[in-house]
Design a protein around this motif. Structure first.
Motif, short mmCIF file in Angstrom:
data_model
loop_
_atom_site.label_atom_id
_atom_site.label_comp_id
_atom_site.label_asym_id
_atom_site.label_seq_id
_atom_site.Cartn_x
_atom_site.Cartn_y
_atom_site.Cartn_z
N LEU A 2 -62.35 -30.22 -39.58
CA LEU A 2 -63.64 -30.94 -39.64
C LEU A 2 -64.67 -30.25 -39.57
CD1 LEU A 2 -62.13 -33.40 -36.81
CD2 LEU A 2 -62.46 -34.06 -39.21
N ALA A 55 -64.79 -42.57 -39.77
CA ALA A 55 -65.10 -41.43 -39.14
C ALA A 55 -65.00 -40.32 -40.05
CB ALA A 55 -64.00 -40.99 -38.26
N GLY A 56 -64.25 -40.27 -40.99
CA GLY A 56 -64.36 -39.16 -42.11
C GLY A 56 -64.88 -39.33 -43.18
N VAL A 87 -63.62 -33.75 -30.37
CA VAL A 87 -63.62 -33.80 -31.96
C VAL A 87 -62.37 -33.89 -32.77
CG1 VAL A 87 -63.86 -32.09 -34.01
CG2 VAL A 87 -65.57 -32.04 -32.01
N ARG A 88 -61.25 -33.41 -31.95
CA ARG A 88 -59.84 -33.74 -32.32
C ARG A 88 -59.65 -35.22 -32.43
NH1 ARG A 88 -58.13 -29.30 -29.93
NH2 ARG A 88 -57.66 -30.76 -28.09
N ARG A 89 -59.91 -35.91 -31.13
CA ARG A 89 -59.76 -37.41 -30.86
C ARG A 89 -60.35 -38.21 -31.85
NH1 ARG A 89 -60.16 -38.65 -24.83
NH2 ARG A 89 -59.18 -40.79 -25.35
N GLN A 119 -62.34 -37.33 -34.66
CA GLN A 119 -61.98 -37.09 -36.16
C GLN A 119 -63.40 -37.21 -36.97
OE1 GLN A 119 -59.09 -35.55 -38.01
NE2 GLN A 119 -58.56 -35.00 -36.03
N ILE A 120 -64.34 -36.86 -36.39
CA ILE A 120 -65.75 -37.09 -37.21
C ILE A 120 -66.05 -35.66 -37.36
CG2 ILE A 120 -67.98 -37.59 -36.70
CD1 ILE A 120 -67.54 -39.87 -34.73
N PRO A 121 -66.35 -35.34 -38.91
CA PRO A 121 -66.68 -34.00 -38.83
C PRO A 121 -67.90 -33.53 -38.41
CG PRO A 121 -67.14 -35.55 -40.93
CD PRO A 121 -66.52 -36.42 -39.91
N LEU A 132 -66.50 -36.18 -44.96
CA LEU A 132 -65.57 -35.08 -45.24
C LEU A 132 -65.49 -34.87 -46.68
CD1 LEU A 132 -62.34 -35.39 -42.92
CD2 LEU A 132 -63.97 -33.54 -42.95
N GLU A 152 -61.38 -43.53 -29.73
CA GLU A 152 -60.09 -43.05 -30.57
C GLU A 152 -59.28 -44.19 -31.15
OE1 GLU A 152 -57.59 -40.95 -27.86
OE2 GLU A 152 -56.45 -39.69 -29.49
N SER A 186 -60.15 -26.84 -37.11
CA SER A 186 -59.95 -28.52 -37.02
C SER A 186 -59.76 -29.16 -38.31
CB SER A 186 -61.00 -28.90 -36.19
OG SER A 186 -62.15 -28.65 -36.96
#
Ligand SMILES: Cc1ncc(C[n+]2csc(CCOP(=O)(O)OP(=O)(O)O)c2C)c(N)n1
Ligand SMILES: [Mg+2]
Length: 551
Positions: A244, A331-332, A221-223, A225-227, A335, A325, A242
């Motif tokens: 996210l 990705a976001g 999840v960190r790599r 960065q998709i909620p 958000l 990555e 996170s």
């Protein structure tokens, strides 16, 4: 050495430290073998609680928990626990006794065909018919229970086989579980799908909570960065704040989180198990779904993924993140909805009403629980509120059952969590209905010297069914009951009890209970008028359609 001693040696070989249960005369050789072994026999006051505890051991450690009962009536009391472990994918080994099979000195007294009873409730159910097969059968039982998809196994040991002299046999050494990783072609296809998405969303399902998965999942999840959002049983599988986390899908549609789900064009569904009440309803129009699992998805009317990534989830996600990555500019995209969803869900969490609202109770419980504190829920209306509103930052810190969804497991599961983590705060949250299905285990908890607080939410009713009755337009009928004086009940078990008597009284009551150590029972009245107001009227208004009402 006899059969019982060989069985216990085989359990020691599997690393078993404790067995939970209620023995009968058919188990006496096994009990004697346990007395001479390193394995502790933990008596419970009902076999069902022993099974809930053993299953929770499996759920929290990945190592099968073990429970033991006599034949017939005792073994039948394991059936709900077996189903709990089967639906919940919790590794467990159930050992039951039986009359001798080589002669029938008591005719059919107490004889029930338990192996057949257990077949639909387990991954494997077997009678041990000779001592020579004990080492391999026990190894196979643990392997089957622990391998994906985990679950319960039943072994029946007749008393004459238990007493029979066993040959000098070596045990089968356990192997660590090693699963294949998703193949490169599937990883490439999955990566392509994610890269093409305009508004991706990650969903973490029940299998995401496997104890060995927490680090790899958090890293993924960190790599990328998709909620992400969770199903009820996938809650808390990503560590840390996170930024996210979008919410938890406690209803199937029309909750605030569904605004994000409905707008997504791809859901990366990690570890979803369709035993859970659907977190969203797939239809011909909605988002595409990529299923990431140890095993292929079970296809349902409401879940039919368009693509799959099958293999050991942790390492497969690492390889997927290698391909993604830094390559996901969108990705976001979803958000932007996060803040509003979280604010709406948290509404009225500080309201000073007495009896307390469910939102206030969830809020106050979060105040007194440290990040690594463990909350174990029984089943009732409050489960929806905790699943929706309780924020988790450490894996497996909100244990709930959204699979069998049985009442009665809250206290035993919390007892197991307290045994495994004596240094952490553990809280059982039970309705006044569900608590009374396992309340006798307070004696077990006291005897074990556990540090554990039990919070009873008192509405003098089977609140969830009463709510459902109202939603469906039925008259209010047949759901109310009386309760014992819970403070006096606590005292009868030799533990402290507290009744919360004001809106601001819950936090200090829980703080004092934890500070005092040992067992403590806290009872708080709950105002369930919020169920109708928020979960039906408000969401209906928000969605212009009726919210799906959980059963
Ligand atoms: C063993 C079992 N029996 C019945 C049900 C059906 N059921 C689900 S919730 C519920 C009521 C729970 O009452 P309580 O524990 O008091 O919680 P409340 O909803 O009142 O907060 C019932 C009867 C169930 N899930 N499990
Ligand atoms: Mg109730």
């Amino acid at each position: 050495m006899n059969g019982a001693q060989l069985l216990v040696a085989a359990l020691e070989n599997e690393g078993v430290k404790r067995i939970f249960g209620v023995p009968g005369e058919e188990n006496l050789d096994v009990v004697e073998a346990l007395r001479r072994s390193s394995v502790e026999l933990v008596l419970t006051r009902h076999e069902q609680a022993a099974a809930f505890m053993a299953a929770t051991h499996g759920r929290l450690t990945g190592q099968a928990g073990v429970c033991l009962t006599t034949l017939g009536p005792g073994a039948l009391n394991l059936t709900t626990g077996a189903a709990y472990a089967q639906l919940g994918a919790m590794p467990m080994v159930m050992l039951t006794g039986q009359k001798g099979i080589l002669s029938r000195k008591q005719a059919r007294f107490q004889i029930v065909d338990i192996v057949s009873t257990m077949v639909p409730l387990t991954k494997m159910a077997q009678r041990i018919v000779g001592t020579a097969t004990i080492p391999s059968t026990v190894r196979e039982a643990f392997r089957v229970a622990q391998q994906e998809r985990p679950g319960p196994v039943h072994l029946e040991l007749p008393e004459d086989i238990a007493a029979e002299a066993a040959p000098d046999m070596s045990l089968v050494p356990p192997l660590p579980m090693a699963l294949p990783v998703a193949p490169p072609a599937s990883l490439d296809r999955a990566a392509e799908l994610v890269r093409a998405a305009e508004r991706p969303l990650v969903m973490l399902g029940a299998a995401a909570s496997r104890p060995r998965l927490a680090d790899a999942l958090s890293a993924f999840v960190r790599r990328v960065q998709i909620p992400f959002f969770n199903t009820q049983m996938g809650k808390g599988s990503v560590a840390g704040g996170s930024g996210l986390y979008m919410g938890t899908a406690a209803l199937s549609e029309r909750d605030h989180i569904h605004r994000a789900i409905d707008r997504a064009d791809l859901i990366i569904s990690i570890g979803h198990d369709t035993v859970e009440k659907p977190p969203f309803l797939m239809g011909p129009k909605g988002p595409k779904v990529l299923h990431v699992g140890y095993l292929p998805a079970t296809v349902e009317e409401v879940y039919f993924p368009h693509a799959e990534l099958i293999g050991d989830i942790g390492p497969s996600l690492t390889l997927l993140a290698d391909r993604l990555e830094g390559k996901l500019p969108r990705a976001g995209a979803l958000l932007a909805l996060r803040q509003e969803i979280l604010v709406r869900v948290a509404e009225r969490a500080r309201e000073s009403r007495y009896p307390l609202t469910p939102q206030r109770i969830v809020h106050d419980v979060r105040q007194v629980m440290p990040e690594d504190g463990i909350v174990c829920l029984d089943n009732g209306m409050y489960k929806i509120w905790f699943a929706r509103n309780y924020r988790t930052r450490v894996a497996n810190t909100l244990l709930l059952d959204n699979a069998l969804a049985t009442m009665g497991a809250g206290l035993p599961s919390a007892m197991m969590a307290a045994m495994l983590h004596p240094q952490r705060r553990v809280l059982a949250v039970c309705g006044d209905g569900g608590f009374m299905m396992s309340s006798q285990e307070l004696e077990t908890a006291v005897r074990l010297g556990l540090n554990l607080v039990v919070l009873i939410l008192q509405d003098d009713a089977y609140g969830m069914i009463r709510w459902k009755q109202a939603v469906d337009g039925f008259a209010d009928f047949g759901m109310s009951f009386g309760n014992p004086d819970f403070v006096a009940l606590a005292q009868a078990y030799g533990i402290r009890g507290t009744r919360v008597e004001s809106a601001d009284g819950l936090v200090p009551a829980l703080e004092a209970a934890f500070a005092g150590g040992g067992m403590h029972l806290v009872t708080v009245p709950i105002d369930y008028s919020e169920n109708m107001r928020v979960l039906v009227e408000e969401l209906r208004g928000a969605g212009q359609r009726e919210a799906t009402v959980p059963r």
